[in-house]
Design a protein around this motif. Structure first.
Motif, PDB file in Angstrom:
ATOM      1  N   VAL A  37       0.808  -1.226   0.000  1.00 24.94           N
ATOM      2  CA  VAL A  37       0.000   0.000   0.000  1.00 24.94           C
ATOM      3  C   VAL A  37       0.846   1.285   0.000  1.00 24.94           C
ATOM      4  CG1 VAL A  37      -0.323   0.232   2.511  1.00 24.94           C
ATOM      5  CG2 VAL A  37      -2.138   0.977   0.947  1.00 24.94           C
ATOM      6  N   GLU A  38       2.055   1.188   0.545  1.00 27.82           N
ATOM      7  CA  GLU A  38       2.947   2.358   0.551  1.00 27.82           C
ATOM      8  C   GLU A  38       3.195   2.849  -0.878  1.00 27.82           C
ATOM      9  OE1 GLU A  38       3.445  -0.428   2.320  1.00 27.82           O
ATOM     10  OE2 GLU A  38       4.831  -0.098   4.009  1.00 27.82           O
ATOM     11  N   ASN A  39       3.129   1.928  -1.856  1.00 31.11           N
ATOM     12  CA  ASN A  39       3.415   2.270  -3.255  1.00 31.11           C
ATOM     13  C   ASN A  39       2.155   2.365  -4.108  1.00 31.11           C
ATOM     14  OD1 ASN A  39       6.184   2.029  -2.650  1.00 31.11           O
ATOM     15  ND2 ASN A  39       6.046  -0.185  -2.874  1.00 31.11           N
ATOM     16  N   ALA A  40       0.985   2.274  -3.490  1.00 28.67           N
ATOM     17  CA  ALA A  40      -0.257   2.229  -4.274  1.00 28.67           C
ATOM     18  C   ALA A  40      -0.794   3.639  -4.534  1.00 28.67           C
ATOM     19  CB  ALA A  40      -1.302   1.407  -3.536  1.00 28.67           C
ATOM     20  N   SER A  41      -1.366   3.820  -5.716  1.00 33.01           N
ATOM     21  CA  SER A  41      -2.028   5.085  -6.040  1.00 33.01           C
ATOM     22  C   SER A  41      -3.524   4.821  -6.151  1.00 33.01           C
ATOM     23  CB  SER A  41      -1.494   5.617  -7.370  1.00 33.01           C
ATOM     24  OG  SER A  41      -1.958   4.786  -8.411  1.00 33.01           O
ATOM     25  N   THR A  42      -4.313   5.880  -6.181  1.00 29.41           N
ATOM     26  CA  THR A  42      -5.757   5.680  -6.341  1.00 29.41           C
ATOM     27  C   THR A  42      -6.054   5.061  -7.709  1.00 29.41           C
ATOM     28  OG1 THR A  42      -5.922   7.987  -6.976  1.00 29.41           O
ATOM     29  CG2 THR A  42      -6.589   7.460  -4.748  1.00 29.41           C
ATOM     30  N   ASP A  43      -5.202   5.312  -8.706  1.00 29.04           N
ATOM     31  CA  ASP A  43      -5.389   4.697 -10.023  1.00 29.04           C
ATOM     32  C   ASP A  43      -5.306   3.178  -9.961  1.00 29.04           C
ATOM     33  OD1 ASP A  43      -5.877   6.993 -11.332  1.00 29.04           O
ATOM     34  OD2 ASP A  43      -3.883   7.203 -12.241  1.00 29.04           O
ATOM     35  N   ASP A  44      -4.480   2.650  -9.069  1.00 27.70           N
ATOM     36  CA  ASP A  44      -4.374   1.191  -8.947  1.00 27.70           C
ATOM     37  C   ASP A  44      -5.720   0.592  -8.553  1.00 27.70           C
ATOM     38  OD1 ASP A  44      -1.603   0.963  -9.554  1.00 27.70           O
ATOM     39  OD2 ASP A  44      -1.130   1.698  -7.555  1.00 27.70           O
ATOM     40  N   ALA A  45      -6.510   1.343  -7.800  1.00 28.60           N
ATOM     41  CA  ALA A  45      -7.853   0.883  -7.445  1.00 28.60           C
ATOM     42  C   ALA A  45      -8.832   1.188  -8.577  1.00 28.60           C
ATOM     43  CB  ALA A  45      -8.311   1.550  -6.161  1.00 28.60           C
ATOM     44  N   LYS A  46      -8.703   2.384  -9.145  1.00 33.47           N
ATOM     45  CA  LYS A  46      -9.621   2.844 -10.196  1.00 33.47           C
ATOM     46  C   LYS A  46      -9.580   1.938 -11.417  1.00 33.47           C
ATOM     47  CE  LYS A  46      -9.733   7.414 -10.171  1.00 33.47           C
ATOM     48  NZ  LYS A  46      -9.232   8.772 -10.474  1.00 33.47           N
ATOM     49  N   GLU A  47      -8.384   1.537 -11.806  1.00 28.81           N
ATOM     50  CA  GLU A  47      -8.210   0.763 -13.047  1.00 28.81           C
ATOM     51  C   GLU A  47      -8.540  -0.719 -12.892  1.00 28.81           C
ATOM     52  OE1 GLU A  47      -4.186   1.716 -14.006  1.00 28.81           O
ATOM     53  OE2 GLU A  47      -4.695   3.786 -14.501  1.00 28.81           O
ATOM     54  N   ALA A  48      -8.712  -1.180 -11.666  1.00 28.55           N
ATOM     55  CA  ALA A  48      -8.945  -2.611 -11.454  1.00 28.55           C
ATOM     56  C   ALA A  48     -10.434  -2.957 -11.575  1.00 28.55           C
ATOM     57  CB  ALA A  48      -8.442  -3.011 -10.075  1.00 28.55           C
ATOM     58  N   ASP A  49     -10.721  -4.118 -12.174  1.00 30.23           N
ATOM     59  CA  ASP A  49     -12.099  -4.617 -12.197  1.00 30.23           C
ATOM     60  C   ASP A  49     -12.422  -5.295 -10.869  1.00 30.23           C
ATOM     61  OD1 ASP A  49     -12.553  -4.065 -15.062  1.00 30.23           O
ATOM     62  OD2 ASP A  49     -10.952  -5.551 -15.322  1.00 30.23           O
ATOM     63  N   VAL A  50     -11.419  -5.989 -10.333  1.00 31.40           N
ATOM     64  CA  VAL A  50     -11.605  -6.660  -9.047  1.00 31.40           C
ATOM     65  C   VAL A  50     -10.437  -6.293  -8.129  1.00 31.40           C
ATOM     66  CG1 VAL A  50     -12.844  -8.588 -10.105  1.00 31.40           C
ATOM     67  CG2 VAL A  50     -10.402  -8.804  -9.693  1.00 31.40           C
TER      68      VAL A  50
END
Ligand SMILES: Cc1cc2nc3c(=O)[nH]c(=O)nc-3n(C[C@H](O)[C@H](O)[C@H](O)COP(=O)(O)O)c2cc1C
Length: 139
Positions: A37-50
């Motif tokens: 999570v330290e390296n995660a962006s909101t796009d990593d959540a936005k772009e995922a289907d699951v």
């Protein structure tokens, strides 16, 4: 199908769960992003289907406060229409943090299809449940 497995882990137990989930998602054909999570962006959540989100019990039955809590708060709106599973390891009590986390998801309109807890380092049975979690996400 795009999948993101985003987790925080202090001593590797939740990370072992994340690795197992990501490896099964890949085996099932998902384009899988495994991110601390330290390296995660909101796009990593936005772009995922699951999405599989992992965090151990910290504080007093709480989510880890420095990285995971702010990240989770930042994606709550984004993940409402996605398939979500949550997971994590615990040791001191009996998994209350996961019930609280599950309730928080429900209160925020986030439909969680699986909430998986593992005691300490995941054993063979817990790892099998991690693979089942991945299967549920891909159904
Ligand atoms: C600061 C701190 C707070 C913790 N709070 C709890 C807790 O409230 N309930 C619990 O069951 N375990 C608690 N634990 C134990 C961890 O959840 C457990 O060791 C877990 O396996 C750690 O996972 P990780 O290796 O992914 O960091 C706590 C551990 C630490 C270091």
């Amino acid at each position: 199908m795009k999948a993101s497995v985003i987790y925080w882990s202090g001593t590797g137990n939740t990370e072992a769960m994340a690795n197992e989930i990501a490896s099964k998602l890949k085996e099932l054909g998902a384009d899988t992003n495994l991110i601390s999570v330290e390296n995660a962006s909101t796009d990593d959540a936005k772009e995922a289907d699951v999405l599989a989100l992992g965090c151990p019990a910290m504080g007093a039955e709480e989510l880890e406060e420095d990285y995971f809590r702010p990240y989770f708060d930042s994606i709550k709106e984004i993940i409402k229409d996605k398939k979500i599973a949550i997971f994590g390891s615990y040791e001191w009590n009996s998994g209350e943090w996961m019930d609280l986390w599950k309730n928080e998801c429900a209160e925020n309109g986030i439909a969680v299809i699986d909430a998986l807890i593992a005691y300490d380092h995941p054993d063979a049975e817990a790892l099998a449940k991690c693979r089942e979690l991945a299967e549920k996400l891909m159904k």
